[in-house]
Design an enzyme around this catalytic site. Structure first.
Site, PDB file in Angstrom:
ATOM      1  N   ASN A   1       3.322   4.779 -11.069  1.00  0.00           N
ATOM      2  CA  ASN A   1       2.074   4.286 -11.371  1.00  0.00           C
ATOM      3  C   ASN A   1       0.938   4.549 -10.661  1.00  0.00           C
ATOM      4  O   ASN A   1       0.072   4.198 -11.388  1.00  0.00           O
ATOM      5  CB  ASN A   1       2.528   3.171 -12.105  1.00  0.00           C
TER       6      ASN A   1
ATOM      7  N   ASP B   1       0.845  -1.557  -0.256  1.00  0.00           N
ATOM      8  CA  ASP B   1      -0.097  -0.047  -0.115  1.00  0.00           C
ATOM      9  C   ASP B   1       1.322   1.228  -0.221  1.00  0.00           C
ATOM     10  O   ASP B   1       1.430   1.045   0.846  1.00  0.00           O
ATOM     11  CB  ASP B   1      -1.040  -0.376   0.873  1.00  0.00           C
ATOM     12  N   VAL B   2       1.038   1.999  -1.161  1.00  0.00           N
ATOM     13  CA  VAL B   2       2.229   2.910  -0.966  1.00  0.00           C
ATOM     14  C   VAL B   2       1.503   4.255  -0.750  1.00  0.00           C
ATOM     15  O   VAL B   2       2.110   5.178  -0.218  1.00  0.00           O
ATOM     16  CB  VAL B   2       2.509   3.370  -3.204  1.00  0.00           C
TER      17      VAL B   2
ATOM     18  N   LYS C   1      -2.852  14.961  -9.597  1.00  0.00           N
ATOM     19  CA  LYS C   1      -2.444  15.263 -11.000  1.00  0.00           C
ATOM     20  C   LYS C   1      -1.441  16.345 -11.566  1.00  0.00           C
ATOM     21  O   LYS C   1      -0.037  16.483 -12.622  1.00  0.00           O
ATOM     22  CB  LYS C   1      -3.320  14.476 -12.360  1.00  0.00           C
TER      23      LYS C   1
ATOM     24  N   TYR D   1      -8.969  14.353  -8.252  1.00  0.00           N
ATOM     25  CA  TYR D   1      -7.731  13.593  -9.445  1.00  0.00           C
ATOM     26  C   TYR D   1      -6.995  14.991 -10.409  1.00  0.00           C
ATOM     27  O   TYR D   1      -5.981  14.712 -10.202  1.00  0.00           O
ATOM     28  CB  TYR D   1      -8.654  12.752 -10.471  1.00  0.00           C
TER      29      TYR D   1
END
Length: 261
Positions: free
Chosen positions: A97, A70-71, A170, A166
Site C-alpha cells: 500500500n 522505508d520500502v 500505477k 504517479y
C-alpha cells in the site's frame, strides 16, 4: 519454534505497508477486526504506534508488530520481513500500500528528475521489493502460499492532468500484479489489485477544494469513506487461495473518472 510463535501462527498473518495513516490504517483496522494478526510498516514510528493503539482499542488485543520501514531501501525491506518471520513464523497476506502522489500540478516538461525518481522509487520499486520478499516467504513456508494485494489506483486506468510520475507508476503496478499472479500459480500465491478513487484521506483532501479536470476546468470532486475501501480489501483477503479478485475498482460515486477526457 518458540511458544509465542506457536500461539501466533494459529492465526492468519498480514503485513500492511503505509500502515501509519489513511488507507493503510483503515485496512489494518478492518483486518484486525476480522481476526488477522498484523505487521505494520511505514516510515514514521509514531504513526505506526497510533495505528497499533487504534487496533488495540478496536479489537481488545495487542497481537501486532510495528516495524518502521522505508520500502525504497532493500535492506530495510529485508529487515521488515525478517522481523515478521521471527515473530509469527509465516506470512499469509501482504497489502502493498505504501505510495506517494508526488508534486501535483507540475507540467511534464518542468518535473524535476528528483521528483520523478522519488515517486518511482516509492510506488514501483518499493512495491516490487515488498512483493518479492513476500513471494519468497510464501513460496518457502509450510503450508505453502499466501496472497498479495497491490494498491493500484484509478490512475492505473486514466491519468489526471500533470500527474505523469504517479500515473506511470500505477500503470506499472498493474503489470507487477499480473506478473505476480502468473508466477505465483505454482506456489499457491494469489495476487490481486485494488484500484481506488477518491477515498477520504489526507492525500485526497484537495479533491474537496477543487482539482484540475481534463477539460481545463477546476472542479470539486466527491470522496468516499476510507472504511469502504478497507472493507473491499478485507473481503479480497478473506477469500480462500482457490479464489482471487484479480482487479477491483472502488471509487466515490459520481467522481468524473468515467468519461474523463
Amino acid at each position: 519454534m518458540n511458544a509465542m510463535r506457536e500461539i501466533n501462527s494459529k492465526h492468519k498473518i498480514a503485513l500492511v505497508t503505509g500502515a501509519g495513516s489513511g488507507i493503510g490504517r483503515a485496512v489494518s483496522l478492518a483486518l484486525g477486526r476480522a481476526g488477522w494478526s498484523l505487521v505494520l510498516a511505514g516510515r514514521t514510528a509514531s504513526a505506526l504506534t497510533e495505528t497499533a493503539e487504534a487496533l488495540a482499542r478496536a479489537t481488545g488485543g495487542d497481537d501486532v508488530l510495528a516495524v518502521p520501514t522505508d520500502v525504497t531501501l532493500p535492506e530495510e525491506v529485508d529487515a521488515l520481513f525478517a522481523a515478521a518471520r521471527e515473530r509469527y513464523g509465516r506470512l499469509d497476506l501482504l497489502f502493498n500500500n505504501a505510495g506517494t502522489f508526488g508534486p501535483g500540478g507540475v507540467p511534464v516538461d518542468e518535473l524535476p528528475f528528483s521528483a520523478w525518481r522519488k515517486v518511482v522509487d516509492t510506488n514501483l520499486t518499493g512495491s516490487f521489493l515488498c512483493a518479492q520478499a513476500a513471494f519468497r516467504q510464501m513460496k518457502a513456508q509450510d503450508p505453502q502460499g499466501g496472497r498479495i494485494i497491490n494498491n493500484g489506483s484509478v490512475s492505473a486506468h486514466a491519468p489526471r492532468p500533470d500527474s505523469i510520475a504517479y500515473t506511470a507508476t500505477k500503470h506499472a503496478v498493474t503489470g507487477l500484479t499480473k506478473s505476480l499472479s502468473l508466477d505465483g500459480r505454482a506456489y499457491r500465491i494469489a495476487c490481486g489489485q485494488i484500484d481506488i478513487g477518491n477515498a477520504a484521506t489526507d492525500m485526497t483532501e484537495r479533491m474537496r477544494r477543487g482539482v484540475p479536470q481534463a477539460n481545463g476546468e477546476v472542479a470539486v470532486e466527491p470522496v468516499m469513506d476510507v472504511g469502504d475501501v478497507a472493507g473491499v480489501v478485507a473481503h479480497m483477503a478473506g477469500l480462500p487461495l482457490s479464489a482471487n479478485v484479480q482487479f477491483a475498482t472502488v471509487m466515490a460515486a459520481g467522481m468524473p473518472l468515467i468519461g474523463r477526457g
